[in-house]
Write a protein that holds these residues in place. Sequence first.
Motif, PDB file in Angstrom:
ATOM      1  N   GLU A  49      -0.698   3.969 -13.707  1.00  0.00           N
ATOM      2  CA  GLU A  49      -1.184   2.797 -14.444  1.00  0.00           C
ATOM      3  C   GLU A  49      -1.906   3.223 -15.728  1.00  0.00           C
ATOM      4  O   GLU A  49      -1.727   2.640 -16.787  1.00  0.00           O
ATOM      5  N   GLY A  65       3.395   2.058  -2.851  1.00  0.00           N
ATOM      6  CA  GLY A  65       2.368   3.050  -3.221  1.00  0.00           C
ATOM      7  C   GLY A  65       2.929   4.459  -3.147  1.00  0.00           C
ATOM      8  O   GLY A  65       2.647   5.313  -4.000  1.00  0.00           O
ATOM      9  N   SER A  67       0.836  -1.202   0.000  1.00  0.00           N
ATOM     10  CA  SER A  67       0.000   0.000   0.000  1.00  0.00           C
ATOM     11  C   SER A  67       0.867   1.247   0.000  1.00  0.00           C
ATOM     12  O   SER A  67       2.066   1.187  -0.288  1.00  0.00           O
ATOM     13  N   GLY A  68       0.269   2.376   0.366  1.00  0.00           N
ATOM     14  CA  GLY A  68       1.011   3.641   0.383  1.00  0.00           C
ATOM     15  C   GLY A  68       1.875   3.777   1.626  1.00  0.00           C
ATOM     16  O   GLY A  68       2.774   4.610   1.680  1.00  0.00           O
ATOM     17  N   GLY A  69       1.615   2.974   2.638  1.00  0.00           N
ATOM     18  CA  GLY A  69       2.394   3.072   3.873  1.00  0.00           C
ATOM     19  C   GLY A  69       3.114   1.790   4.227  1.00  0.00           C
ATOM     20  O   GLY A  69       3.975   1.786   5.096  1.00  0.00           O
ATOM     21  N   ASP A 120       3.174   7.159  -6.108  1.00  0.00           N
ATOM     22  CA  ASP A 120       2.682   8.542  -5.953  1.00  0.00           C
ATOM     23  C   ASP A 120       3.767   9.552  -6.332  1.00  0.00           C
ATOM     24  O   ASP A 120       3.506  10.556  -6.998  1.00  0.00           O
ATOM     25  N   SER A 133      -1.058   9.724  -8.054  1.00  0.00           N
ATOM     26  CA  SER A 133      -1.470   8.424  -7.525  1.00  0.00           C
ATOM     27  C   SER A 133      -1.044   7.284  -8.454  1.00  0.00           C
ATOM     28  O   SER A 133      -0.835   7.481  -9.660  1.00  0.00           O
ATOM     29  N   GLY A 134      -0.950   6.090  -7.873  1.00  0.00           N
ATOM     30  CA  GLY A 134      -0.566   4.918  -8.644  1.00  0.00           C
ATOM     31  C   GLY A 134      -1.554   4.599  -9.753  1.00  0.00           C
ATOM     32  O   GLY A 134      -1.164   4.135 -10.825  1.00  0.00           O
ATOM     33  N   SER A 135      -2.833   4.884  -9.499  1.00  0.00           N
ATOM     34  CA  SER A 135      -3.828   4.562 -10.529  1.00  0.00           C
ATOM     35  C   SER A 135      -3.595   5.433 -11.769  1.00  0.00           C
ATOM     36  O   SER A 135      -3.835   5.009 -12.898  1.00  0.00           O
ATOM     37  N   ASN A 191      -3.456  -2.520  -8.891  1.00  0.00           N
ATOM     38  CA  ASN A 191      -2.758  -2.382 -10.174  1.00  0.00           C
ATOM     39  C   ASN A 191      -2.904  -3.678 -10.993  1.00  0.00           C
ATOM     40  O   ASN A 191      -2.432  -4.740 -10.593  1.00  0.00           O
ATOM     41  N   THR A 224      -8.203  -1.148  -1.100  1.00  0.00           N
ATOM     42  CA  THR A 224      -7.802   0.105  -0.450  1.00  0.00           C
ATOM     43  C   THR A 224      -8.457   0.187   0.931  1.00  0.00           C
ATOM     44  O   THR A 224      -9.319  -0.630   1.279  1.00  0.00           O
ATOM     45  N   ASP A 225      -8.053   1.189   1.736  1.00  0.00           N
ATOM     46  CA  ASP A 225      -8.557   1.294   3.109  1.00  0.00           C
ATOM     47  C   ASP A 225     -10.082   1.401   3.133  1.00  0.00           C
ATOM     48  O   ASP A 225     -10.667   2.180   2.371  1.00  0.00           O
ATOM     49  N   ARG A 275       4.507   7.401   6.861  1.00  0.00           N
ATOM     50  CA  ARG A 275       3.979   7.412   8.208  1.00  0.00           C
ATOM     51  C   ARG A 275       5.074   7.171   9.248  1.00  0.00           C
ATOM     52  O   ARG A 275       4.826   6.752  10.331  1.00  0.00           O
ATOM     53  N   GLY A 296      -3.617  -0.888  -1.470  1.00  0.00           N
ATOM     54  CA  GLY A 296      -3.950  -0.108  -2.664  1.00  0.00           C
ATOM     55  C   GLY A 296      -3.198  -0.531  -3.918  1.00  0.00           C
ATOM     56  O   GLY A 296      -3.761  -0.526  -5.020  1.00  0.00           O
ATOM     57  N   VAL A 297      -1.932  -0.940  -3.778  1.00  0.00           N
ATOM     58  CA  VAL A 297      -1.138  -1.301  -4.954  1.00  0.00           C
ATOM     59  C   VAL A 297      -1.674  -2.584  -5.602  1.00  0.00           C
ATOM     60  O   VAL A 297      -1.482  -2.827  -6.793  1.00  0.00           O
TER      61      VAL A 297
HETATM   62  O1  KG4 Z   1      -4.139   0.708   1.026  1.00  0.00           O
HETATM   63  P1  KG4 Z   1      -4.292   2.148   0.620  1.00  0.00           P
HETATM   64  O2  KG4 Z   1      -5.658   2.635   0.233  1.00  0.00           O
HETATM   65  O3  KG4 Z   1      -3.843   3.118   1.744  1.00  0.00           O
HETATM   66  C1  KG4 Z   1      -2.713   2.946   2.527  1.00  0.00           C
HETATM   67  O4  KG4 Z   1      -1.673   3.449   2.071  1.00  0.00           O
HETATM   68  O5  KG4 Z   1      -2.836   2.285   3.588  1.00  0.00           O
HETATM   69  O6  KG4 Z   1      -3.239   2.388  -0.572  1.00  0.00           O
HETATM   70  C2  KG4 Z   1      -3.097   3.630  -1.225  1.00  0.00           C
HETATM   71  C3  KG4 Z   1      -1.901   3.532  -2.170  1.00  0.00           C
HETATM   72  C4  KG4 Z   1      -1.532   4.863  -2.792  1.00  0.00           C
HETATM   73  O7  KG4 Z   1      -0.145   5.080  -2.651  1.00  0.00           O
HETATM   74  C5  KG4 Z   1      -1.936   4.683  -4.249  1.00  0.00           C
HETATM   75  O8  KG4 Z   1      -1.132   5.402  -5.150  1.00  0.00           O
HETATM   76  C6  KG4 Z   1      -1.755   3.198  -4.451  1.00  0.00           C
HETATM   77  O9  KG4 Z   1      -2.191   2.620  -3.227  1.00  0.00           O
HETATM   78  N1  KG4 Z   1      -2.549   2.720  -5.589  1.00  0.00           N
HETATM   79  C7  KG4 Z   1      -2.025   2.175  -6.695  1.00  0.00           C
HETATM   80  C8  KG4 Z   1      -3.105   1.928  -7.576  1.00  0.00           C
HETATM   81  N2  KG4 Z   1      -4.266   2.329  -6.963  1.00  0.00           N
HETATM   82  C9  KG4 Z   1      -3.907   2.803  -5.731  1.00  0.00           C
HETATM   83  N3  KG4 Z   1      -0.759   1.877  -7.018  1.00  0.00           N
HETATM   84  C10 KG4 Z   1      -0.536   1.311  -8.226  1.00  0.00           C
HETATM   85  N4  KG4 Z   1      -1.507   1.071  -9.123  1.00  0.00           N
HETATM   86  C11 KG4 Z   1      -2.806   1.351  -8.848  1.00  0.00           C
HETATM   87  N5  KG4 Z   1      -3.770   1.095  -9.756  1.00  0.00           N
END
Ligand code: KG4
Length: 369
Positions: free
Chosen positions: A194, A173, A146-148, A177, A189-191, A293, A320-321, A365, A289-290
């Motif tokens: 993509e 993640g 994820s992002g963290g 970003d 954002s990662g999305s 992808n 995602t969260d 974080r 979140g990742v």
């Molecule tokens: O799990 P999450 O909702 O939140 C936490 O970080 O806990 O993950 C969010 C992360 C962000 O960094 C976002 O850029 C990434 O997940 N993310 C992606 C995609 N969708 C969300 N990374 C790569 N490809 C994606 N399609």
Amino acid sequence: MHKSIIALGIESSCDDTSIGVIKVTRKDNTLVSEKLGLVTLSQEKLHKGYGGIVPEIAARAHSERVDTCFKKVLKENNIKLYDIDIICVTQGPGLIGGLISGINFAKGLAFSTEKPLIGVNHLVGHALTPQMTDDLSYPYLLLLASGGHCQYLAVLGANEIKRLGTTIDDAPGEVFDKVAKMLSLPIFSGSEVEKWAKKGDKSRFSFPLPLINKNECDLSFSGLKSSVRRQVDYLVEKQSGLYLRDQRDICASFQKSMKLIFEQKTKKALELFSKVSSVKSLSFSLAGGVAANKEIRNSLRELCDNLGVRFSAPPLDLCTDNGLMIAYAGTQMYLGGQVDDMDLSPRPRWPIDIGNQHSLGFGKRGRKV
Ligand code: KG4
Ligand code: ZN
């Protein structure tokens, strides 16, 4: 468990205020869950101009919105407060301001309705998510990306989760970003990366694959991030800016490197997992979140197919969260005998695997757990 349990789950550890309601019923020794409602209020717009999440803005938004989010999820799904049996809330890890808002709200609800209060580890929430949608029993290997966070977890039971590997620096993640930001894409954002990668040439740049040959499943992403930064700087210097083609090709090449890192490390993690789990048929799942992808998801699905490993991945809105994963994990904690009292306090740094050492490195974080 004689009847179904209806659980409310409150998630406010990062930048989304999310509340879910789930009904969990035991059938033939397995737990069957039914989503009753989910409302997630995104803070994307609030943080957009800052290039990252601003903890103070996030904390204020959570405290202002948690009540609205709660009322909305009940109203939209025709759920009454007295239908709910237990109140579950993310206790950590995460940003302290958001955790305080969620916990205080949960305490108020639990106190006034005299319903059990359950504090949930956010990472356990992610780790148990695949069980909500797939008929998945313990043990299984989970990649939480994820992002963290980025961890390979051997999920042996709701309260028995072993970390087999983790990132030693950035979370994936976070790097997605930052690459979006370096390339000035419309959304950091990662999305978005993509989306842009779809029209790019993934063979134009070859970015590094850190730690790829190490015989363990720890991961590293900071070298990859720096390499993308150097490539962007080089092109900007040479051409006085980036062309659309450059942005797309960098996205595609970077995403390919991410995919290759996850492929290799997942192979190693499965080898390790087969030793700790001592089961013949292995199961692997994705969360975070990742995991949304498609390129990474599909390549790991293919890898598992080739190795004869059962693959599952939750639908994108559960990757995602979200409050549903907190409600589901909280129900398992409750069934295991956990009930908290009004002393429940936030745990911003709460490792999922207490016996495991901290890793080096910092993420958005703070120090990785
Ligand atoms: O799990 P999450 O909702 O939140 C936490 O970080 O806990 O993950 C969010 C992360 C962000 O960094 C976002 O850029 C990434 O997940 N993310 C992606 C995609 N969708 C969300 N990374 C790569 N490809 C994606 N399609
Ligand atoms: Zn998360």
